[in-house]
Design a protein around this motif. Structure first.
Motif, PDB file in Angstrom:
ATOM      1  N   GLN A  46       0.830  -1.207   0.000  1.00  0.00           N
ATOM      2  CA  GLN A  46       0.000   0.000   0.000  1.00  0.00           C
ATOM      3  C   GLN A  46       0.866   1.258   0.000  1.00  0.00           C
ATOM      4  O   GLN A  46       1.976   1.262   0.540  1.00  0.00           O
ATOM      5  CB  GLN A  46      -0.942   0.004   1.200  1.00  0.00           C
ATOM      6  N   ILE A  48       1.675   4.018   1.577  1.00  0.00           N
ATOM      7  CA  ILE A  48       1.835   4.897   2.742  1.00  0.00           C
ATOM      8  C   ILE A  48       3.078   5.769   2.564  1.00  0.00           C
ATOM      9  O   ILE A  48       3.096   6.946   2.915  1.00  0.00           O
ATOM     10  CB  ILE A  48       1.954   4.069   4.032  1.00  0.00           C
ATOM     11  N   GLN A  78       2.281   1.841  -6.060  1.00  0.00           N
ATOM     12  CA  GLN A  78       1.403   2.774  -6.760  1.00  0.00           C
ATOM     13  C   GLN A  78       1.607   4.174  -6.203  1.00  0.00           C
ATOM     14  O   GLN A  78       1.982   4.340  -5.021  1.00  0.00           O
ATOM     15  CB  GLN A  78      -0.061   2.358  -6.615  1.00  0.00           C
ATOM     16  N   ASN A  80      -0.577   6.558  -5.467  1.00  0.00           N
ATOM     17  CA  ASN A  80      -1.584   7.053  -4.529  1.00  0.00           C
ATOM     18  C   ASN A  80      -2.657   5.980  -4.331  1.00  0.00           C
ATOM     19  O   ASN A  80      -2.661   4.948  -5.014  1.00  0.00           O
ATOM     20  CB  ASN A  80      -2.213   8.357  -5.036  1.00  0.00           C
ATOM     21  N   PHE A  81      -3.578   6.245  -3.412  1.00  0.00           N
ATOM     22  CA  PHE A  81      -4.583   5.243  -3.078  1.00  0.00           C
ATOM     23  C   PHE A  81      -5.656   5.081  -4.149  1.00  0.00           C
ATOM     24  O   PHE A  81      -6.283   4.026  -4.245  1.00  0.00           O
ATOM     25  CB  PHE A  81      -5.223   5.554  -1.723  1.00  0.00           C
ATOM     26  N   TYR A  84      -4.116   2.745  -6.399  1.00  0.00           N
ATOM     27  CA  TYR A  84      -3.978   1.492  -5.651  1.00  0.00           C
ATOM     28  C   TYR A  84      -5.302   0.723  -5.617  1.00  0.00           C
ATOM     29  O   TYR A  84      -5.320  -0.498  -5.781  1.00  0.00           O
ATOM     30  CB  TYR A  84      -3.510   1.825  -4.237  1.00  0.00           C
ATOM     31  N   TRP A  85      -6.398   1.419  -5.399  1.00  0.00           N
ATOM     32  CA  TRP A  85      -7.720   0.784  -5.362  1.00  0.00           C
ATOM     33  C   TRP A  85      -8.036   0.121  -6.706  1.00  0.00           C
ATOM     34  O   TRP A  85      -8.605  -0.970  -6.757  1.00  0.00           O
ATOM     35  CB  TRP A  85      -8.753   1.834  -4.999  1.00  0.00           C
ATOM     36  N   ASP A  98      -0.834  -5.468   3.559  1.00  0.00           N
ATOM     37  CA  ASP A  98      -1.830  -4.407   3.442  1.00  0.00           C
ATOM     38  C   ASP A  98      -2.587  -4.148   4.732  1.00  0.00           C
ATOM     39  O   ASP A  98      -2.555  -4.950   5.673  1.00  0.00           O
ATOM     40  CB  ASP A  98      -2.826  -4.789   2.341  1.00  0.00           C
ATOM     41  N   LEU A 148      -3.790  10.867   3.361  1.00  0.00           N
ATOM     42  CA  LEU A 148      -3.651   9.952   2.234  1.00  0.00           C
ATOM     43  C   LEU A 148      -5.029   9.807   1.607  1.00  0.00           C
ATOM     44  O   LEU A 148      -6.040   9.790   2.301  1.00  0.00           O
ATOM     45  CB  LEU A 148      -3.120   8.603   2.711  1.00  0.00           C
ATOM     46  N   SER A 152      -8.094   5.081   1.665  1.00  0.00           N
ATOM     47  CA  SER A 152      -7.179   4.746   2.767  1.00  0.00           C
ATOM     48  C   SER A 152      -7.923   4.809   4.098  1.00  0.00           C
ATOM     49  O   SER A 152      -8.975   5.453   4.217  1.00  0.00           O
ATOM     50  CB  SER A 152      -6.003   5.716   2.790  1.00  0.00           C
ATOM     51  N   GLU A 173      -5.048  16.114  -0.346  1.00  0.00           N
ATOM     52  CA  GLU A 173      -4.566  14.742  -0.522  1.00  0.00           C
ATOM     53  C   GLU A 173      -3.057  14.743  -0.741  1.00  0.00           C
ATOM     54  O   GLU A 173      -2.530  15.523  -1.535  1.00  0.00           O
ATOM     55  CB  GLU A 173      -5.249  14.091  -1.720  1.00  0.00           C
ATOM     56  N   SER A 176       2.136  10.618   0.332  1.00  0.00           N
ATOM     57  CA  SER A 176       2.804   9.797   1.337  1.00  0.00           C
ATOM     58  C   SER A 176       2.631  10.430   2.703  1.00  0.00           C
ATOM     59  O   SER A 176       2.341  11.630   2.819  1.00  0.00           O
ATOM     60  CB  SER A 176       4.296   9.667   1.025  1.00  0.00           C
TER      61      SER A 176
END
Length: 283
Positions: A46, A48, A78, A80-81, A84-85, A98, A148, A152, A173, A176
Motif C-alpha cells: 500500500q 503509505i 502505486q 496514490n490510493f 492502488y484501489w 496491506d 492519504l 485509505s 490529498e 505519502s
C-alpha cells in the motif's frame, strides 16, 4: 489388383521432403512456456510511503519471500490510493502486505489467504503544528487537513470525524505520510491524519508536531496470498515468516523492514474491516 511401383529414388526424395516438413512443423509449433515457472511473484504494498521508499523499505521482505519460495519476487507500488484501489480490484498480483480493510476485502471477494501479520494493532493520529493549540477536530472546520487519499484508512477516519456535510475541512490529498508531516511542520496545512507509528517516529526524530487525538486501533497490516499461489508455497512462506526471528536470514529481513516479528493471523481477526469500503465505487 494393380500395384503402382514407385522407384527408390522417388521414395527417398519423398521421405526427405516429409522429414523436412515434420522438422519445420516442430519449429513452428508453440513451445511450452518454460519461463512461466520463473515468473516473479508480485508483492503489492500500500502507498503509505513514496514509491521509491516503499520499494526500499520492503525489498528485504521480497528477497526473503524469494528465498522461501524458490522463485523471483518483485515489489509493486502505486503513486496514490486511487491508483492502488484500481490495482486491488484488478487482482493481478500474488502477495500483498496491506491494511486491515483491504485485507478483509480480499479474503471476502477474492479468496485470499492471510499468512501472517505484523504484531499488535495500529491507529491513526490527527496532528497539528506544535505551536497551534487545537483540542478538538471541530476546530478544524474549513481548515486544510492533509490525508492519504481515499480509500485509505486515514481518509475514512477523517470523514467520520466530520459527519455534517455543511461543516467540513478542506481536504489536501498527499502521496505519502512523509509529505503530510512535512506540510504540517511547514504550516502549509493546519492538520493531517496519518499512521500513528510514523507520527511517533517523526516526533522522536525531529518534533514540530503535536497530536490532537488518536483513533481506535485496528489489526495491524497482514501478508496475504492469492489462491493462485500453490498451497505448499503459501505454507512455506507462512512458516518462514512466523519463524523468521529464529534464523539469520529471517532476522536480517525483520531488521530490514523495521519489525520485530510476524504473528499468526486468521480471517476472523479481520472480519468486517472491509465495511468502510462499501461506499466506494467498485466494492
Amino acid at each position: 489388383m494393380l500395384h503402382r511401383i514407385i522407384p527408390n529414388r522417388i521414395r527417398r526424395k519423398t521421405a526427405a521432403l516429409l522429414g523436412a516438413a515434420a522438422f519445420t512443423a516442430i519449429l513452428a509449433a508453440p513451445m511450452p512456456d518454460v519461463r512461466a515457472a520463473e515468473e516473479p511473484f508480485v508483492l503489492l504494498i500500500q502507498p503509505i510511503l513514496s514509491e521509491e521508499k516503499t520499494r526500499e523499505a520492503y525489498g528485504p521482505l521480497c528477497a526473503y519471500i524469494e528465498r522461501l519460495a524458490g522463485r523471483p519476487c518483485t515489489v509493486l507500488t502505486q503513486p496514490n490510493f486511487l491508483a492502488y484501489w484500481d490495482v486491488i480490484r484488478r487482482n493481478n498480483y500474488d502477495l500483498v502486505l496491506d491494511a486491515s480493510h483491504f485485507t478483509d476485502y480480499r479474503v471476502q471477494k477474492m479468496g485470499f489467504s492471510i499468512l501472517a501479520k505484523i504484531p499488535d494493532s495500529v491507529s491513526y493520529s490527527l496532528i497539528v503544528p506544535d505551536s497551534h493549540l487545537v483540542f478538538d477536530p471541530t476546530e478544524l472546520v474549513a481548515r486544510r487537513i492533509a490525508t492519504l487519499g481515499p480509500p485509505s484508512i486515514g481518509a475514512a477516519r477523517l470523514s467520520a470525524m466530520f459527519p455534517n456535510p455543511l461543516r467540513q475541512p478542506v481536504i489536501i490529498e498527499v502521496a505519502s505520510a512523509e509529505e503530510g508531516m512535512d506540510l504540517v511542520v511547514a504550516k502549509k496545512v493546519e492538520a493531517a491524519i496519518l499512521p500513528t507509528p510514523l507520527v511517533s517516529q517523526r516526533m522522536s526524530q525531529a518534533g514540530g508536531i503535536a497530536v490532537v487525538l488518536t483513533t481506535e486501533p485496528i489489526p495491524h497490516i497482514a501478508l496475504s496470498a492469492s489462491p493462485r499461489v500453490a498451497r505448499e508455497i503459501q505454507e512455506r512462506i507462512r512458516d518462514g515468516l512466523l519463524n523468521a526471528a529464529a534464523t539469520p536470514a529471517g532476522r536480517r529481513m525483520l531488521e530490514g523492514i523495521g519489525f520485530e516479528k510476524f504473528d499468526p493471523a486468521t480471517p476472523a481477526l479481520y472480519a468486517n474491516q472491509s465495511n468502510i469500503l462499501k461506499t466506494y465505487w467498485g466494492y
